[in-house]
Design an enzyme around this catalytic site. Structure first.
Site, PDB file in Angstrom:
ATOM      1  N   ASP A 177     -58.928  -4.017  64.120  1.00 28.18           N
ATOM      2  CA  ASP A 177     -57.576  -3.526  64.286  1.00 28.18           C
ATOM      3  C   ASP A 177     -57.745  -2.393  65.434  1.00 28.18           C
ATOM      4  O   ASP A 177     -58.075  -1.291  65.086  1.00 28.18           O
ATOM      5  CB  ASP A 177     -56.859  -3.158  63.082  1.00 28.18           C
ATOM      6  CG  ASP A 177     -55.340  -2.578  63.190  1.00 28.18           C
ATOM      7  OD1 ASP A 177     -55.074  -2.319  64.359  1.00 28.18           O
ATOM      8  OD2 ASP A 177     -54.528  -2.664  62.332  1.00 28.18           O
ATOM      9  N   HIS A 178     -57.160  -2.674  66.647  1.00 30.25           N
ATOM     10  CA  HIS A 178     -57.494  -1.743  67.637  1.00 30.25           C
ATOM     11  C   HIS A 178     -56.822  -0.328  67.479  1.00 30.25           C
ATOM     12  O   HIS A 178     -57.267   0.416  67.883  1.00 30.25           O
ATOM     13  CB  HIS A 178     -57.282  -2.296  69.129  1.00 30.25           C
ATOM     14  CG  HIS A 178     -55.756  -2.326  69.309  1.00 30.25           C
ATOM     15  ND1 HIS A 178     -55.050  -3.345  68.726  1.00 30.25           N
ATOM     16  CD2 HIS A 178     -54.927  -1.451  69.964  1.00 30.25           C
ATOM     17  CE1 HIS A 178     -53.671  -3.197  69.230  1.00 30.25           C
ATOM     18  NE2 HIS A 178     -53.740  -2.079  69.897  1.00 30.25           N
ATOM     19  N   HIS A 240     -51.011  -2.816  61.728  1.00 28.64           N
ATOM     20  CA  HIS A 240     -51.176  -1.790  62.538  1.00 28.64           C
ATOM     21  C   HIS A 240     -50.644  -0.646  61.679  1.00 28.64           C
ATOM     22  O   HIS A 240     -50.969   0.360  61.397  1.00 28.64           O
ATOM     23  CB  HIS A 240     -50.316  -1.966  63.864  1.00 28.64           C
ATOM     24  CG  HIS A 240     -51.109  -2.796  64.727  1.00 28.64           C
ATOM     25  ND1 HIS A 240     -52.388  -3.003  64.763  1.00 28.64           N
ATOM     26  CD2 HIS A 240     -50.605  -3.512  65.823  1.00 28.64           C
ATOM     27  CE1 HIS A 240     -52.814  -3.822  65.673  1.00 28.64           C
ATOM     28  NE2 HIS A 240     -51.742  -4.190  66.285  1.00 28.64           N
TER      29      HIS A 240
END
Length: 484
Positions: A177-178, A240
């Site tokens: 998950d960036h 996110h």
């Protein structure tokens, strides 16, 4: 089992989907930045793997084009780019067939870290994982990186986890998950747990509410058919925003280690209360201000998929009882902005009288566009004329605070890829986290799907539907304005 941390003298990284959009925009430019910073081992090897028939030189030409378009480091010159391209190889592979796997295995070296990045559609994850294991490409020290979506509900997430677990241990699986790779997100943990100033105040007694906003100016564009099957809840909130919520709300872990951190995040997810129907606002943007509408790109012209969602979330534990968390995210909004706002309670008594107005400290953690933090405090306005109060920010913008060095802060993807190579899972989601998040999310989605409720319309370029404002107004609060 946690993957063994091996000194990173070198590594082999295989990017499945190596000709795809994510590889071109994020993965390869991120690796190039690490190379430019002198943090890629001299003997490191990056192998693009895809169905396309392509020579190594043709693939390197494609990589060069991607760097010129998407990397701010490409300006360093031809010599640096040429040096990076020497680390690049290519292998044509059929993810669901037999072609190319033996040739790929022969390119891999023994006794070093092998990492496999699944930059492909999720339905291919199982096929690739099975072939890596059964054909001898992966060993006990290998790692696989998988991109979201990690399923589209609890049932599919469990099935995906079970499939990956057939071939790899949990300690070898890196669900990326960036957002967790952003410098500010990690600084949030440093601020909370590295400063005695904040942690004693980090609870319902002192914090009135928390806002988490991820606003995008882009629409669904060419992703309309995909997005129609997802929507903002599945695409953004379940992963996110959920991860940001966990980092804000979790208890201090015993150590800054992968499972210690992820254990505390899991406790937050499991403590989330069900969301009531009147505490969810869904929206869908329509044409306005010269911009197109969602239905111009949707797979179904009658789509009721949400491009915006706002919701009120409660956490049922001692730390956060009575402190709500407000989450919102949407496309085609007024500005591109991602931030967390921690609004502290007002002082119990003002010695300055009613004319001074209510005063409350506020911490804002900015993820984009300018990563940093600021804390608003109340001071006396300079000058004569009595005690006039004014709120001012104590600004901690990284670019200002760190000077030229701030430009060298790794972006999210390059940081996370190097964490994979190092065997550090702290910033990656664990399988039980994913399943717990879906277990909370599924009933919310089922509620509006069963009722076939339509999302409220909002203008492209606005701050979202009016009902989202009302979500806070009826609690005597207001959203922080969406602005660039």
């Amino acid at each position: 089992m946690v993957s063994r941390v091996i000194p990173v003298d070198t590594f082999d990284l295989v990017i499945f989907g190596g000709t795809g959009d994510l590889a071109r925009r994020k993965i390869l430019p991120g690796l190039f930045r690490r190379y430019s910073a002198g943090q890629m081992p001299e003997a490191a090897q990056v192998i693009g793997a895809a169905r396309s028939e392509m020579s190594v030189n043709e693939y390197r030409a494609m990589v060069r084009e991607a760097l010129m378009e998407f990397s701010d480091k490409a300006e360093q010159g031809e010599e640096v780019i040429a040096g990076f391209l020497q680390h690049i190889d290519y292998q044509q592979v059929d993810a669901q067939g037999d072609d190319g796997w033996e040739a790929l295995r022969e390119k891999l070296r023994d006794g070093i870290v092998r990492a496999f990045y699944f930059s492909v559609a999720p339905f291919l994850f199982g096929d690739i994982a099975e072939r890596l294991k059964t054909r001898g490409l992966a060993d006990a020290d290998s790692r696989i990186v998988v991109e979201k979506p990690f399923g589209r509900d609890l049932q599919t997430a469990r099935a995906l986890n079970a499939t990956l677990a057939t071939y790899f241990e949990e300690g070898q699986i890196y669900r990326i998950d960036h957002y967790l790779g952003k410098e500010t997100v990690q600084n949030l943990m440093a601020v909370r747990f590295g400063n005695i100033l904040f942690e004693p105040l980090w609870n319902a007694q002192f914090i009135d509410h928390v806002q988490i906003t991820v606003a995008e100016t882009v629409g669904v564009g060419g992703r309309g058919s995909y997005y129609d099957k997802s929507g903002a809840m599945r695409d953004m909130v379940q992963n996110h925003l959920m991860q940001l919520l966990c980092l804000i709300a979790m208890e201090p872990p015993a150590r800054f280690e992968p499972d210690a951190v992820r254990d505390e995040k899991l406790k937050v997810i499991r403590a989330l209360e069900p969301v009531l129907a009147n505490e969810v606002v869904r929206g869908q943007y329509e044409a306005a201000n010269g911009e197109d509408g969602y239905l111009d790109h949707a797979g179904d012209p009658r789509s009721i998929t949400e491009s915006f969602i706002a919701l009120k979330v409660r956490i049922a534990n001692w730390r956060w009882q009575s402190t709500p968390f407000y989450l919102r995210t949407g496309k085609r909004l007024r500005a591109r902005m991602s931030e967390i706002v921690v609004r502290f309670r007002e002082p119990p008594h003002s010695i300055f009288g009613e004319e001074a107005g209510g005063r409350a400290n506020e911490m804002t953690i900015r993820l984009q566009p300018d990563e940093g933090m600021d804390l608003r405090v109340t001071i006396k306005e300079p000058g004569p004329g009595g005690m006039r109060l004014v709120d001012v920010p104590l600004d901690m913008t990284f670019a200002d605070a760190l000077g030229p060095d701030a430009e060298e802060v790794p972006d999210a993807y390059e940081r996370l890829i190097m964490d994979v190579i190092r065997g550090n899972q702290t910033l990656f989601m664990r399988g039980d986290e994913v399943e717990a998040a879906w277990a909370w999310t599924d009933p919310i989605i089922a509620g509006w799907e069963e009722g076939k409720t339509k999302p409220a319309k909002y203008d492209s370029g606005s701050s979202g539907p009016e009902a989202a404002l009302e979500l806070l107004h009826r609690d005597g609060r207001r959203w922080r304005e969406i602005r660039a």
